[in-house]
Scaffold this motif. Structure first.
Motif, short mmCIF file in Angstrom:
data_model
loop_
_atom_site.label_atom_id
_atom_site.label_comp_id
_atom_site.label_asym_id
_atom_site.label_seq_id
_atom_site.Cartn_x
_atom_site.Cartn_y
_atom_site.Cartn_z
N LEU A 355 0.82 -1.21 0.00
CA LEU A 355 0.00 0.00 0.00
C LEU A 355 0.85 1.26 0.00
O LEU A 355 0.51 2.26 -0.64
CB LEU A 355 -0.92 -0.02 1.22
CG LEU A 355 -1.98 1.08 1.30
CD1 LEU A 355 -2.78 1.18 0.03
CD2 LEU A 355 -2.89 0.83 2.50
N ALA A 356 1.99 1.23 0.69
CA ALA A 356 2.86 2.41 0.72
C ALA A 356 3.34 2.77 -0.68
O ALA A 356 3.47 3.95 -1.02
CB ALA A 356 4.06 2.16 1.63
N ALA A 357 3.59 1.75 -1.52
CA ALA A 357 4.02 2.02 -2.89
C ALA A 357 2.90 2.69 -3.68
O ALA A 357 3.14 3.56 -4.52
CB ALA A 357 4.44 0.72 -3.57
N THR A 358 1.66 2.29 -3.42
CA THR A 358 0.52 2.94 -4.06
C THR A 358 0.46 4.41 -3.67
O THR A 358 0.24 5.29 -4.51
CB THR A 358 -0.79 2.24 -3.67
OG1 THR A 358 -0.76 0.88 -4.13
CG2 THR A 358 -2.00 2.95 -4.25
N LEU A 359 0.65 4.69 -2.38
CA LEU A 359 0.57 6.06 -1.90
C LEU A 359 1.76 6.90 -2.37
O LEU A 359 1.68 8.14 -2.36
CB LEU A 359 0.49 6.08 -0.37
CG LEU A 359 -0.73 5.37 0.24
CD1 LEU A 359 -0.72 5.53 1.75
CD2 LEU A 359 -2.03 5.90 -0.35
N ASP A 360 2.84 6.27 -2.75
CA ASP A 360 3.98 7.00 -3.29
C ASP A 360 3.90 7.16 -4.80
O ASP A 360 4.72 7.87 -5.40
CB ASP A 360 5.30 6.27 -2.95
CG ASP A 360 5.69 6.44 -1.49
OD1 ASP A 360 5.27 7.44 -0.89
OD2 ASP A 360 6.40 5.56 -0.97
N GLY A 361 2.94 6.48 -5.42
CA GLY A 361 2.88 6.44 -6.87
C GLY A 361 2.33 7.70 -7.49
O GLY A 361 1.58 8.47 -6.87
N ALA A 362 2.66 7.89 -8.76
CA ALA A 362 2.23 9.08 -9.50
C ALA A 362 0.71 9.14 -9.63
O ALA A 362 0.12 10.23 -9.62
CB ALA A 362 2.89 9.09 -10.88
N ARG A 363 0.05 7.98 -9.74
CA ARG A 363 -1.40 7.98 -9.95
C ARG A 363 -2.13 8.55 -8.73
O ARG A 363 -3.07 9.35 -8.87
CB ARG A 363 -1.87 6.56 -10.24
CG ARG A 363 -3.35 6.47 -10.61
CD ARG A 363 -3.72 5.05 -11.03
NE ARG A 363 -5.12 4.97 -11.43
CZ ARG A 363 -5.71 3.87 -11.87
NH1 ARG A 363 -5.01 2.74 -11.97
NH2 ARG A 363 -6.99 3.88 -12.20
N TYR A 364 -1.72 8.15 -7.56
CA TYR A 364 -2.35 8.64 -6.33
C TYR A 364 -2.09 10.13 -6.14
O TYR A 364 -3.02 10.90 -5.82
CB TYR A 364 -1.80 7.84 -5.15
CG TYR A 364 -2.11 8.43 -3.79
CD1 TYR A 364 -3.40 8.45 -3.28
CD2 TYR A 364 -1.08 8.96 -3.00
CE1 TYR A 364 -3.67 8.96 -2.02
CE2 TYR A 364 -1.34 9.47 -1.74
CZ TYR A 364 -2.63 9.48 -1.25
OH TYR A 364 -2.90 9.99 -0.01
N LEU A 365 -0.86 10.56 -6.35
CA LEU A 365 -0.55 11.98 -6.19
C LEU A 365 -1.28 12.82 -7.22
O LEU A 365 -1.73 13.95 -6.93
CB LEU A 365 0.96 12.19 -6.28
CG LEU A 365 1.80 11.49 -5.20
CD1 LEU A 365 3.28 11.75 -5.42
CD2 LEU A 365 1.38 11.94 -3.81
N ALA A 366 -1.45 12.28 -8.42
CA ALA A 366 -2.22 13.00 -9.45
C ALA A 366 -3.68 13.13 -9.04
O ALA A 366 -4.32 14.16 -9.33
CB ALA A 366 -2.10 12.27 -10.78
N LEU A 367 -4.21 12.12 -8.37
CA LEU A 367 -5.59 12.21 -7.88
C LEU A 367 -5.74 13.33 -6.87
O LEU A 367 -6.70 14.12 -6.93
CB LEU A 367 -6.00 10.87 -7.27
CG LEU A 367 -7.32 10.84 -6.50
CD1 LEU A 367 -8.49 11.27 -7.38
CD2 LEU A 367 -7.57 9.46 -5.91
N LEU A 368 -4.80 13.43 -5.92
CA LEU A 368 -4.86 14.51 -4.94
C LEU A 368 -4.76 15.87 -5.64
O LEU A 368 -5.48 16.82 -5.29
CB LEU A 368 -3.73 14.37 -3.92
CG LEU A 368 -3.79 13.14 -3.01
CD1 LEU A 368 -2.62 13.17 -2.03
CD2 LEU A 368 -5.11 13.05 -2.27
#
Length: 523
Positions: A355-368
């Motif tokens: 899960l930490a890798a998901t939260l570090d990923g570009a897709r999640y940050l782009a969503l924010l």
């Protein structure tokens, strides 16, 4: 592994000639002077002050007994979690430990962390001990000199801090504060030294720094409850709710990374609230902008849900095992393979990134970033300018009618897999109706609150039913695996029968609950 300290403190304004009064209040046995230490701290933030805007501080400090990197995350007013890492890098190197950088990523995104302030303090420390000599409260008198980096203004002040030790009586800080005020010492705002330094030194270019976060409104210390008085129009009400959920995602990100209890669930709920809001209030916010966000939020909820769903299933099946009649419970030897199969994830964890890798990923940050952009330039439709009470009431009623249709369809479906599917669809509609009422509460008050509670009761019942459906599917799967491996499957059959009986009970409860809910007008 980082050290974590729960910090509960109070601040008081002082002058250079302020002297501490007698602080031997009730519960304190002795006061012991600890001498004076000199502290030198460099604070890091983005150039726009994103951490400061959220009440977060990140520093590299030398001096005293806790040299190192300190990240302070707000928990509630006056309470912060201080996460510590060993000393590394130089005072202006920007070599922030990776573990701490990850915990602020939801706030800083891809912006670099740079030195923004240097605070040098002369600290006189007094320990208040109980009768056994255990520390209760640390009292510090700090003479602080602040220097804005790079090459900005300076400021100086004196303050008193009282910090409660772990396990100290909750009221002790109140008693000490009363004694300080009686001596003429006034309470200061519960802000960090950095916040005061930023306010008093001014930005290097003369502008106000640290007043914006993520390109728009400053985030409060805690994610606000979606209530209050956001404004008179439907658009303002809906955006107020969206902002609260965006703030919750940002706020909960570090807690999820730290594995704190219920953090994943709460973050997942925030994604659900946003998705439901975008669906329920599509006449307020343009679907062309919100539909792509809904898709990304569904993806994030799925990433958050993998481990959470397994936790829920594990807890449920463990409970069912414990409920088996005494004479039918398998012995320890036979129970071991049963537990191993039941409690194993459906898919190996190696098939998906942590899960930490998901939260570090570009897709999640782009969503924010996309949520920030929507709040900065909201895609309001013409009906967004209508009075909030009228527009939100219509949305709540529409979602209730939608739920009524799905419940009626489920009740008319014969028992079996098709009814299970229909009840699951009704559950999703109940969740949407619940969140629509929640978002409407600032405009509709107690009526929306009552509707929200009614929808929650329906959702909870249907949720229990759906959890049972998932459990039965898991039991069928593991029973087949056990049979193929030559193991006994009697216990799985007993658990399946138990879940089936529970499901039948929920289905019997639903008509009476629904009649009660349907007899009450949505608003």
């Amino acid at each position: 592994m980082a050290d974590v300290v729960r910090e509960t403190e109070r601040k008081y304004a002082a002058d250079d000639d302020t002297t501490l009064p007698d602080l031997l209040v009730r519960g304190v046995g002795t006061a012991v002077e600890q001498g004076t230490v000199r502290l030198d701290a460099t604070y890091f933030d983005t150039a726009a002050g994103r951490l400061a805007a959220d009440g977060v501080t990140l520093r590299r400090r030398t001096g005293g007994g806790d040299d190192g990197w300190h990240l302070k995350l707000p928990v509630e007013p006056g309470v912060r979690d201080e996460i510590r890492e060993p000393l590394s890098g130089g005072p202006t190197s920007g070599d922030v430990p990776a573990a701490l950088a990850a915990l602020v990523r939801s706030r800083v995104r891809e912006e670099p962390l740079v030195p923004v302030m240097r605070l040098r303090s002369e600290r006189r420390v007094l320990h208040l001990l109980d009768a056994s000599g255990a520390l209760l409260v640390e009292v510090a008198v700090d003479r602080v000199r602040a220097e804005r980096l790079p090459g900005g203004g300076t400021a100086a002040w004196t303050e008193i801090e009282t910090e409660s030790a772990e396990g100290a009586p909750a009221k002790l800080l109140d008693r000490i504060g009363k004694r300080l005020r009686a001596a003429g010492v006034r309470r200061a705002p519960d802000t960090s030294k950095l916040a005061r330094a930023l306010a008093e030194t001014g930005a290097p270019d003369g502008s106000a720094a640290g007043t914006e976060a993520h390109g728009e409104v400053v985030h409060p210390v805690k994610p606000p409850r979606p209530y209050g008085d956001p404004g008179p129009t439907a658009g303002e009400h809906v955006l107020h709710y969206v902002r609260a959920q965006r703030d919750a995602l940002v706020f909960l990100d570090p807690a999820v990374r730290r594995g704190l209890p219920d953090a994943v669930h709460r973050m997942r709920v925030a994604t659900r609230r946003l998705r439901s809001c975008f669906r329920s209030y599509r006449r307020v916010l343009d679907r062309a902008a919100t539909d792509p966000l809904r898709a990304e939020l569904k993806w994030l909820a799925g990433e958050l849900g993998v481990d959470r769903d397994h936790e829920v299933l594990t807890a449920r099946l463990t409970e069912r095992l414990a409920e088996l009649p005494q004479g039918l419970q398998p012995g320890p030897v036979r129970l071991a393979p049963v537990r191993a199969r039941l409690l194993a994830p459906a898919a190996p964890t190696g098939e998906r990134p942590p899960l930490a890798a998901t939260l570090d990923g570009a897709r999640y940050l782009a969503l924010l970033d996309a949520l920030d952009a929507l709040l900065r330039e909201p895609p309001l439709r013409p009906k967004a300018s209508r009075p909030a009470a009228k527009a939100t009431a219509k949305a709540v009623t529409r979602d209730f009618d939608r739920l009524a249709t799905r419940v009626g369809r489920a009740l008319a479906t014969p028992a079996g897999p098709e009814r299970d599917t229909a009840l699951h669809e009704a559950r999703k509609a109940a969740k949407r109706a619940r969140y629509a009422a929640e978002a409407a509460r600032p405009a509709l008050g107690k009526d929306a609150k009552r509707q929200q509670k009614r929808m929650t009761r329906v959702q909870d019942l249907l949720g229990e039913h759906q959890d049972g459906v998932v459990a039965r599917e898991a039991l069928e799967r593991v029973a087949r695996e056990a049979h193929a491996a030559g193991e006994e499957t009697f216990t799985y059959g007993m658990l399946y029968a138990s879940e089936r009986a529970l499901a039948e009970g929920y289905e019997r409860e639903l008509p009476a609950l629904w009649r009660k809910v349907a007899d009450a007008a949505p608003l």
